[in-house]
Design a protein around this motif. Structure first.
Motif, PDB file in Angstrom:
ATOM      1  N   ARG A 178       7.267  61.387  -4.066  1.00 62.35           N
ATOM      2  CA  ARG A 178       7.558  59.846  -4.453  1.00 62.35           C
ATOM      3  C   ARG A 178       7.417  59.922  -5.954  1.00 62.35           C
ATOM      4  O   ARG A 178       8.193  59.361  -6.705  1.00 62.35           O
ATOM      5  CB  ARG A 178       6.342  58.916  -4.209  1.00 62.35           C
ATOM      6  CG  ARG A 178       6.888  58.443  -2.621  1.00 62.35           C
ATOM      7  CD  ARG A 178       5.758  57.439  -2.128  1.00 62.35           C
ATOM      8  NE  ARG A 178       5.949  57.056  -0.935  1.00 62.35           N
ATOM      9  CZ  ARG A 178       5.042  56.705   0.210  1.00 62.35           C
ATOM     10  NH1 ARG A 178       3.691  56.889  -0.338  1.00 62.35           N
ATOM     11  NH2 ARG A 178       5.342  56.516   1.482  1.00 62.35           N
ATOM     12  N   LEU A 179       6.548  60.877  -6.658  1.00 60.13           N
ATOM     13  CA  LEU A 179       6.416  60.760  -8.128  1.00 60.13           C
ATOM     14  C   LEU A 179       7.597  61.571  -8.918  1.00 60.13           C
ATOM     15  O   LEU A 179       8.058  61.066  -9.612  1.00 60.13           O
ATOM     16  CB  LEU A 179       5.041  61.614  -8.394  1.00 60.13           C
ATOM     17  CG  LEU A 179       4.516  61.598  -9.610  1.00 60.13           C
ATOM     18  CD1 LEU A 179       4.292  59.979 -10.310  1.00 60.13           C
ATOM     19  CD2 LEU A 179       3.222  62.479  -9.839  1.00 60.13           C
ATOM     20  N   GLU A 180       8.132  62.500  -8.152  1.00 61.39           N
ATOM     21  CA  GLU A 180       9.327  63.297  -8.641  1.00 61.39           C
ATOM     22  C   GLU A 180      10.261  62.237  -8.497  1.00 61.39           C
ATOM     23  O   GLU A 180      11.126  62.290  -9.627  1.00 61.39           O
ATOM     24  CB  GLU A 180       9.440  64.552  -7.701  1.00 61.39           C
ATOM     25  CG  GLU A 180       8.564  65.657  -7.917  1.00 61.39           C
ATOM     26  CD  GLU A 180       8.778  66.733  -7.152  1.00 61.39           C
ATOM     27  OE1 GLU A 180       8.616  67.958  -7.409  1.00 61.39           O
ATOM     28  OE2 GLU A 180       9.089  66.403  -5.828  1.00 61.39           O
ATOM     29  N   LEU A 181      10.535  61.622  -7.427  1.00 59.70           N
ATOM     30  CA  LEU A 181      11.683  60.702  -7.577  1.00 59.70           C
ATOM     31  C   LEU A 181      11.642  59.460  -8.445  1.00 59.70           C
ATOM     32  O   LEU A 181      12.482  59.230  -8.953  1.00 59.70           O
ATOM     33  CB  LEU A 181      11.863  60.126  -5.944  1.00 59.70           C
ATOM     34  CG  LEU A 181      12.768  59.031  -5.682  1.00 59.70           C
ATOM     35  CD1 LEU A 181      13.993  59.410  -6.115  1.00 59.70           C
ATOM     36  CD2 LEU A 181      12.993  58.271  -4.393  1.00 59.70           C
ATOM     37  N   SER A 182      10.366  59.060  -8.574  1.00 58.20           N
ATOM     38  CA  SER A 182       9.967  58.031  -9.746  1.00 58.20           C
ATOM     39  C   SER A 182      10.455  58.754 -11.094  1.00 58.20           C
ATOM     40  O   SER A 182      11.192  57.795 -11.897  1.00 58.20           O
ATOM     41  CB  SER A 182       8.421  57.688  -9.749  1.00 58.20           C
ATOM     42  OG  SER A 182       8.145  56.676 -10.998  1.00 58.20           O
ATOM     43  N   LYS A 183      10.028  59.822 -11.478  1.00 54.48           N
ATOM     44  CA  LYS A 183      10.537  60.345 -12.735  1.00 54.48           C
ATOM     45  C   LYS A 183      12.081  60.497 -12.901  1.00 54.48           C
ATOM     46  O   LYS A 183      12.516  60.318 -13.832  1.00 54.48           O
ATOM     47  CB  LYS A 183       9.914  61.731 -12.949  1.00 54.48           C
ATOM     48  CG  LYS A 183       8.169  61.481 -13.245  1.00 54.48           C
ATOM     49  CD  LYS A 183       7.395  62.944 -13.272  1.00 54.48           C
ATOM     50  CE  LYS A 183       6.168  62.809 -13.514  1.00 54.48           C
ATOM     51  NZ  LYS A 183       5.503  64.148 -13.515  1.00 54.48           N
ATOM     52  N   LEU A 184      12.834  60.774 -11.749  1.00 52.08           N
ATOM     53  CA  LEU A 184      14.131  60.985 -11.891  1.00 52.08           C
ATOM     54  C   LEU A 184      14.792  59.752 -11.813  1.00 52.08           C
ATOM     55  O   LEU A 184      15.767  59.638 -12.466  1.00 52.08           O
ATOM     56  CB  LEU A 184      14.667  62.077 -10.631  1.00 52.08           C
ATOM     57  CG  LEU A 184      14.296  63.535 -10.572  1.00 52.08           C
ATOM     58  CD1 LEU A 184      14.518  63.975  -9.252  1.00 52.08           C
ATOM     59  CD2 LEU A 184      14.959  64.234 -11.700  1.00 52.08           C
ATOM     60  N   SER A 185      14.247  58.641 -11.309  1.00 53.62           N
ATOM     61  CA  SER A 185      15.149  57.502 -11.243  1.00 53.62           C
ATOM     62  C   SER A 185      14.612  56.374 -12.252  1.00 53.62           C
ATOM     63  O   SER A 185      15.140  55.467 -12.399  1.00 53.62           O
ATOM     64  CB  SER A 185      14.895  57.007  -9.736  1.00 53.62           C
ATOM     65  OG  SER A 185      13.451  56.515  -9.351  1.00 53.62           O
ATOM     66  N   GLY A 186      13.403  56.633 -12.562  1.00 55.69           N
ATOM     67  CA  GLY A 186      12.780  55.511 -13.508  1.00 55.69           C
ATOM     68  C   GLY A 186      12.333  54.175 -12.742  1.00 55.69           C
ATOM     69  O   GLY A 186      11.856  53.229 -13.235  1.00 55.69           O
ATOM     70  N   VAL A 187      12.165  54.599 -11.376  1.00 54.25           N
ATOM     71  CA  VAL A 187      11.803  53.338 -10.436  1.00 54.25           C
ATOM     72  C   VAL A 187      10.007  53.740 -10.309  1.00 54.25           C
ATOM     73  O   VAL A 187       9.869  55.135 -10.039  1.00 54.25           O
ATOM     74  CB  VAL A 187      12.403  53.368  -9.054  1.00 54.25           C
ATOM     75  CG1 VAL A 187      11.864  52.307  -8.272  1.00 54.25           C
ATOM     76  CG2 VAL A 187      13.879  52.971  -9.524  1.00 54.25           C
ATOM     77  N   ALA A 188       9.304  52.735 -10.396  1.00 52.72           N
ATOM     78  CA  ALA A 188       7.990  52.867 -10.343  1.00 52.72           C
ATOM     79  C   ALA A 188       7.585  53.537  -8.984  1.00 52.72           C
ATOM     80  O   ALA A 188       8.157  53.291  -7.925  1.00 52.72           O
ATOM     81  CB  ALA A 188       7.071  51.626 -10.632  1.00 52.72           C
ATOM     82  N   PRO A 189       6.749  54.487  -8.816  1.00 48.36           N
ATOM     83  CA  PRO A 189       6.254  54.967  -7.562  1.00 48.36           C
ATOM     84  C   PRO A 189       5.658  53.979  -6.548  1.00 48.36           C
ATOM     85  O   PRO A 189       5.820  54.334  -5.584  1.00 48.36           O
ATOM     86  CB  PRO A 189       5.017  56.331  -7.893  1.00 48.36           C
ATOM     87  CG  PRO A 189       4.981  55.867  -9.699  1.00 48.36           C
ATOM     88  CD  PRO A 189       5.976  55.134 -10.157  1.00 48.36           C
TER      89      PRO A 189
END
Length: 75
Positions: free
Chosen positions: A19-30
């Protein structure tokens, strides 16, 4: 709550992202990603910009992230 994985969680896990990686890639909060995956936020009611950011990070279509009943209508 859903017993089965959300489409977002399925795709995220298939791509091998935390979730943290996706958050960093997308800019969406974890926390937002977690709530979407747990069904606490309805993915069909989220801002389009959030879905676009997630779909770009996951290299999938926005419609792939939607719940099944809405996918039938849109897709």
């Amino acid at each position: 709550m859903m017993n089965e994985l959300s489409n977002l969680e399925k795709i995220r896990k298939e791509k091998g992202f935390s979730r943290l990686e996706l958050s960093k890639l997308s800019g969406v909060a974890p926390q937002t990603i977690q709530k979407l995956e747990q069904g606490l936020y309805n993915v069909n009611m989220v801002k389009l910009g959030t879905l676009v950011a997630l779909s770009k990070a996951l290299h999938c279509k926005v419609v792939d992230l939607l719940n099944t009943e809405l996918k039938r209508i849109v897709g």
